[in-house]
Design a protein around this motif. Structure first.
Motif, PDB file in Angstrom:
ATOM      1  N   UNK A   1       0.577  -6.603   3.360  1.00 37.04           N
ATOM      2  CA  UNK A   1       0.139  -6.423   1.978  1.00 37.04           C
ATOM      3  C   UNK A   1       1.112  -5.580   1.164  1.00 37.04           C
ATOM      4  N   UNK A   2       1.662  -4.567   1.817  1.00 41.53           N
ATOM      5  CA  UNK A   2       2.609  -3.660   1.175  1.00 41.53           C
ATOM      6  C   UNK A   2       3.582  -3.174   2.236  1.00 41.53           C
ATOM      7  N   UNK A   3       4.714  -2.672   1.790  1.00 44.17           N
ATOM      8  CA  UNK A   3       5.722  -2.162   2.712  1.00 44.17           C
ATOM      9  C   UNK A   3       5.338  -0.754   3.147  1.00 44.17           C
ATOM     10  N   UNK A   4       5.076  -0.571   4.421  1.00 45.95           N
ATOM     11  CA  UNK A   4       4.767   0.760   4.937  1.00 45.95           C
ATOM     12  C   UNK A   4       6.027   1.610   4.778  1.00 45.95           C
ATOM     13  N   UNK A   5       5.930   2.795   4.152  1.00 50.99           N
ATOM     14  CA  UNK A   5       7.128   3.582   3.858  1.00 50.99           C
ATOM     15  C   UNK A   5       7.917   4.018   5.096  1.00 50.99           C
ATOM     16  N   UNK A   6       7.218   4.404   6.158  1.00 53.26           N
ATOM     17  CA  UNK A   6       7.906   4.843   7.368  1.00 53.26           C
ATOM     18  C   UNK A   6       7.040   4.565   8.587  1.00 53.26           C
ATOM     19  N   UNK A   7       7.692   4.309   9.708  1.00 50.43           N
ATOM     20  CA  UNK A   7       6.977   4.074  10.960  1.00 50.43           C
ATOM     21  C   UNK A   7       7.922   4.379  12.109  1.00 50.43           C
TER      22      UNK A   7
ATOM     23  N   UNK B   1       8.024  -1.878  -2.977  1.00 51.20           N
ATOM     24  CA  UNK B   1       6.864  -1.554  -2.151  1.00 51.20           C
ATOM     25  C   UNK B   1       6.114  -2.806  -1.703  1.00 51.20           C
ATOM     26  N   UNK B   2       6.523  -3.950  -2.212  1.00 49.99           N
ATOM     27  CA  UNK B   2       5.900  -5.234  -1.870  1.00 49.99           C
ATOM     28  C   UNK B   2       6.867  -6.059  -1.025  1.00 49.99           C
ATOM     29  N   UNK B   3       6.341  -6.854  -0.100  1.00 44.71           N
ATOM     30  CA  UNK B   3       7.209  -7.720   0.707  1.00 44.71           C
ATOM     31  C   UNK B   3       8.002  -8.671  -0.174  1.00 44.71           C
ATOM     32  N   UNK B   4       9.201  -9.074   0.210  1.00 44.35           N
ATOM     33  CA  UNK B   4       9.818  -8.754   1.493  1.00 44.35           C
ATOM     34  C   UNK B   4      10.321  -7.309   1.529  1.00 44.35           C
ATOM     35  N   UNK B   5      10.154  -6.669   2.673  1.00 48.48           N
ATOM     36  CA  UNK B   5      10.502  -5.263   2.851  1.00 48.48           C
ATOM     37  C   UNK B   5      11.858  -5.160   3.550  1.00 48.48           C
ATOM     38  N   UNK B   6      12.596  -4.128   3.212  1.00 50.43           N
ATOM     39  CA  UNK B   6      13.895  -3.894   3.839  1.00 50.43           C
ATOM     40  C   UNK B   6      13.921  -2.464   4.381  1.00 50.43           C
ATOM     41  N   UNK B   7      14.204  -2.331   5.674  1.00 44.61           N
ATOM     42  CA  UNK B   7      14.161  -1.025   6.337  1.00 44.61           C
ATOM     43  C   UNK B   7      15.523  -0.621   6.867  1.00 44.61           C
ATOM     44  N   UNK B   8      15.734   0.681   6.953  1.00 50.60           N
ATOM     45  CA  UNK B   8      16.855   1.221   7.722  1.00 50.60           C
ATOM     46  C   UNK B   8      16.253   1.897   8.938  1.00 50.60           C
TER      47      UNK B   8
END
Length: 146
Positions: free
Chosen positions: A65-71, A115-122
């Motif tokens: 639903x939304x991009x989780x900020x950190x995991x 904050x919405x998909x598609x999400x991009x992480x480092x």
């Protein structure tokens, strides 16, 4: 007396499908959710930490639903992580326990503003002790690395 006709086949089908239907209707426990969100053992193979995070965050349903900020993903077996709530950890504050030994971790942080998909992480890998919240002797929330 043996059953004849379709009855044995229907009974067999019911015995196979009933557990599957019950499992679909059951909600994930807090402990199961913790494992889905934070335990990846053995570590999923990826060319680099960025691609690892983009793959795992999506695969573990953390970007639906939304991009989780950190995991943070913990790369030891589930039993070792669960052990932090018992002899493998030291009580901290409230229901938090600190692991006695460091674990291999990958921390994924949202890159950029979307904050919405598609999400991009480092991603960043490290080896550190962790702090988890425990309920009933099992981890239910990842707090931080120490």
């Amino acid at each position: 007396m043996a059953l004849k006709g379709l009855h044995p086949a229907l009974l067999l089908l019911l015995l196979v499908l009933l557990p599957a239907c019950l499992a679909l209707g059951r909600r994930e426990t807090r402990h199961e959710k913790f494992h889905r969100q934070h335990v990846d053992f053995p570590k999923t193979s990826a060319p680099d930490a960025r691609r690892y995070c983009n793959l795992l965050m999506q695969r573990r349903n953390l970007t639906a639903d939304a991009c989780k900020p950190t995991n943070t993903f913990i790369h030891v077996g589930p039993a070792e992580v669960d052990g932090v709530c018992r002899s493998g950890g030291t009580p901290s504050t409230e229901n938090y326990y600190d692991s006695n030994v460091p674990f291999e971790l990958t921390t994924c942080r949202l890159a950029g503003g979307a904050q919405r998909p598609p999400c991009n992480y480092r991603g960043r890998t490290s080896t550190q002790r962790i702090r988890v919240a425990c309920v009933g002797g099992l981890p239910v929330h990842y707090k931080t690395q120490l």
